[in-house]
Scaffold this motif. Structure first.
Motif, PDB file in Angstrom:
ATOM      1  N   ARG A 176       0.840  -1.209   0.000  1.00 52.99           N
ATOM      2  CA  ARG A 176       0.000   0.000   0.000  1.00 52.99           C
ATOM      3  C   ARG A 176       0.868   1.249   0.000  1.00 52.99           C
ATOM      4  N   LEU A 177       1.960   1.229   0.776  1.00 55.31           N
ATOM      5  CA  LEU A 177       2.869   2.373   0.791  1.00 55.31           C
ATOM      6  C   LEU A 177       3.480   2.604  -0.585  1.00 55.31           C
ATOM      7  N   ALA A 178       3.913   1.523  -1.232  1.00 50.75           N
ATOM      8  CA  ALA A 178       4.496   1.655  -2.568  1.00 50.75           C
ATOM      9  C   ALA A 178       3.463   2.205  -3.557  1.00 50.75           C
ATOM     10  N   ALA A 179       2.226   1.739  -3.435  1.00 54.60           N
ATOM     11  CA  ALA A 179       1.165   2.240  -4.315  1.00 54.60           C
ATOM     12  C   ALA A 179       0.938   3.732  -4.127  1.00 54.60           C
ATOM     13  N   ASP A 180       1.238   4.235  -2.910  1.00 58.12           N
ATOM     14  CA  ASP A 180       1.088   5.668  -2.632  1.00 58.12           C
ATOM     15  C   ASP A 180       2.345   6.469  -2.959  1.00 58.12           C
ATOM     16  N   GLY A 181       3.392   5.785  -3.486  1.00 52.09           N
ATOM     17  CA  GLY A 181       4.579   6.510  -3.919  1.00 52.09           C
ATOM     18  C   GLY A 181       5.836   6.274  -3.116  1.00 52.09           C
ATOM     19  N   THR A 182       5.769   5.476  -2.035  1.00 50.31           N
ATOM     20  CA  THR A 182       6.968   5.195  -1.245  1.00 50.31           C
ATOM     21  C   THR A 182       7.915   4.274  -2.013  1.00 50.31           C
ATOM     22  N   THR A 183       9.192   4.599  -1.976  1.00 56.40           N
ATOM     23  CA  THR A 183      10.220   3.718  -2.527  1.00 56.40           C
ATOM     24  C   THR A 183      10.574   2.685  -1.464  1.00 56.40           C
ATOM     25  N   VAL A 184      10.494   1.399  -1.821  1.00 53.45           N
ATOM     26  CA  VAL A 184      10.791   0.322  -0.871  1.00 53.45           C
ATOM     27  C   VAL A 184      11.972  -0.480  -1.397  1.00 53.45           C
ATOM     28  N   LEU A 185      13.049  -0.519  -0.602  1.00 51.16           N
ATOM     29  CA  LEU A 185      14.202  -1.372  -0.910  1.00 51.16           C
ATOM     30  C   LEU A 185      14.244  -2.460   0.150  1.00 51.16           C
ATOM     31  N   LEU A 186      14.146  -3.701  -0.296  1.00 52.91           N
ATOM     32  CA  LEU A 186      13.914  -4.823   0.598  1.00 52.91           C
ATOM     33  C   LEU A 186      15.010  -5.861   0.404  1.00 52.91           C
ATOM     34  N   SER A 187      15.785  -6.111   1.451  1.00 49.00           N
ATOM     35  CA  SER A 187      16.829  -7.130   1.400  1.00 49.00           C
ATOM     36  C   SER A 187      16.370  -8.344   2.188  1.00 49.00           C
ATOM     37  N   SER A 188      16.433  -9.518   1.576  1.00 49.64           N
ATOM     38  CA  SER A 188      15.972 -10.726   2.261  1.00 49.64           C
ATOM     39  C   SER A 188      16.572 -11.953   1.597  1.00 49.64           C
ATOM     40  N   HIS A 189      16.729 -13.034   2.383  1.00 45.96           N
ATOM     41  CA  HIS A 189      17.120 -14.323   1.829  1.00 45.96           C
ATOM     42  C   HIS A 189      15.900 -15.163   1.467  1.00 45.96           C
ATOM     43  N   ALA A 190      14.705 -14.683   1.806  1.00 47.85           N
ATOM     44  CA  ALA A 190      13.465 -15.408   1.493  1.00 47.85           C
ATOM     45  C   ALA A 190      13.064 -15.082   0.058  1.00 47.85           C
ATOM     46  N   LEU A 191      13.730 -15.726  -0.901  1.00 47.69           N
ATOM     47  CA  LEU A 191      13.564 -15.355  -2.302  1.00 47.69           C
ATOM     48  C   LEU A 191      12.165 -15.644  -2.826  1.00 47.69           C
TER      49      LEU A 191
END
Length: 306
Positions: A176-191
């Motif tokens: 929802r945040l991304a849909a409102d324009g937030t840039t999300v950078l997500l690091s994870s090993h859960a591919l």
């Protein structure tokens, strides 16, 4: 979409160790980007440089138009960050911790406290942090990262310790945040989680960016085979269906399913042959290379001598 994060030829040394080696990329408004790589690939170092916690040895970083390493970095209030290992004052309650973080950011405490319900900590808000499990502390970290509806959200292994229901809730919130324009950078090993949700993937290896693109773009670059499973009504007891080219390798599953690993330039021809008039195909399934397979491919390619 305008860039909220700009990274150009960034290098970071720790003594003789080169943790980041000439990395460049931009992140745009509303993007949800997965940053993946082995431990030590440079992912956390990049995030810390975006936050201004450490400075690059060389190169340029701009976050919301400002240099994070400058003395005045007013854009920091518009960032959200969840580190891999969260730590809070154990003597404070969850509610007190969230209120403290809201005041530090200059955001209304009431709005920040409402986030405790969003991450599933509403009933535990008045308990001290030293009574929280690892998963509960992770949820509290998520709640503080979301304070103020940040314009850039940096998340380092955010779903560690979360049960499947809360993982789903977490992704619903950030989508929802991304849909409102937030840039999300997500690091994870859960591919597997990232494959379903990230619009773009950046792969790091030993400080280098080795791939960057959407899943479809990475599949075109990798040219890995697509797995085709075809259920055939009259599959002979032994041997291949008549429509399958003699040079094509295949596997039989449960006696009536043919599985083929088709190269990109073979896929359409095989499908035409299988579904031609007179063939008794009952079902067909296409399984493109997943993110695990693409990740392994690009790492192997990066390790080859140039």
């Amino acid at each position: 979409m305008s860039a909220t994060v700009h990274i150009a030829d960034v290098v970071k040394h720790y003594g003789k160790v080169e943790a980041v080696k000439g990395v460049s990329f931009d992140l745009a408004e509303g993007e949800m980007v997965a940053l993946i790589g082995h431990n030590g690939a440079g992912k956390t170092t990049l995030m810390k440089m975006m936050l201004g916690l450490i400075r690059p040895t060389r190169g340029t970083i701009a976050v919301l138009g400002e240099n994070p390493g400058a003395g005045e970095f007013s854009a920091r209030r518009q960032l959200g960050y969840l580190p891999e290992n969260v730590a809070f004052d154990a003597a404070l309650t969850g509610r007190e911790t969230q209120a403290f973080c809201a005041r530090l950011k200059g955001e209304p405490v009431k709005h920040a406290l409402a986030l405790l319900d969003v991450v599933g900590l509403g009933e535990a808000a008045k308990r001290r942090v030293n009574t929280y499990s690892k998963g509960m502390r992770q949820r509290l970290g998520l709640a503080q990262a979301l304070i103020g509806r940040p314009r850039v959200l940096l998340l380092d292994e955010p779903t560690t310790g979360l049960d499947p229901e809360l993982r789903q809730t977490f992704y619903e919130v950030i989508q929802r945040l991304a849909a409102d324009g937030t840039t999300v950078l997500l690091s994870s090993h859960a591919l597997t989680e990232l494959e379903e949700r990230a619009g773009r993937v950046i792969i790091m290896n030993r400080g280098l960016k080795v791939a960057d693109g959407t899943l479809d773009e990475l599949r075109r670059l990798a040219r890995l085979p697509t797995r085709i499973r075809i259920k055939v009504a009259d599959l002979p007891p032994s041997g291949a269906p008549a429509w399958l080219p003699a040079t094509t390798s295949y596997r039989r599953i449960n006696g009536h399913i043919v599985e083929i690993d088709a190269a990109p330039d073979e896929k359409i021809d095989l499908l035409r042959r299988a579904t031609a008039d007179g063939n008794s195909v009952q079902d067909l399934e296409l399984i493109p290379p997943n993110l695990d397979e693409l990740y392994a491919h690009f790492l192997r390619h990066a390790e080859r001598p140039q």
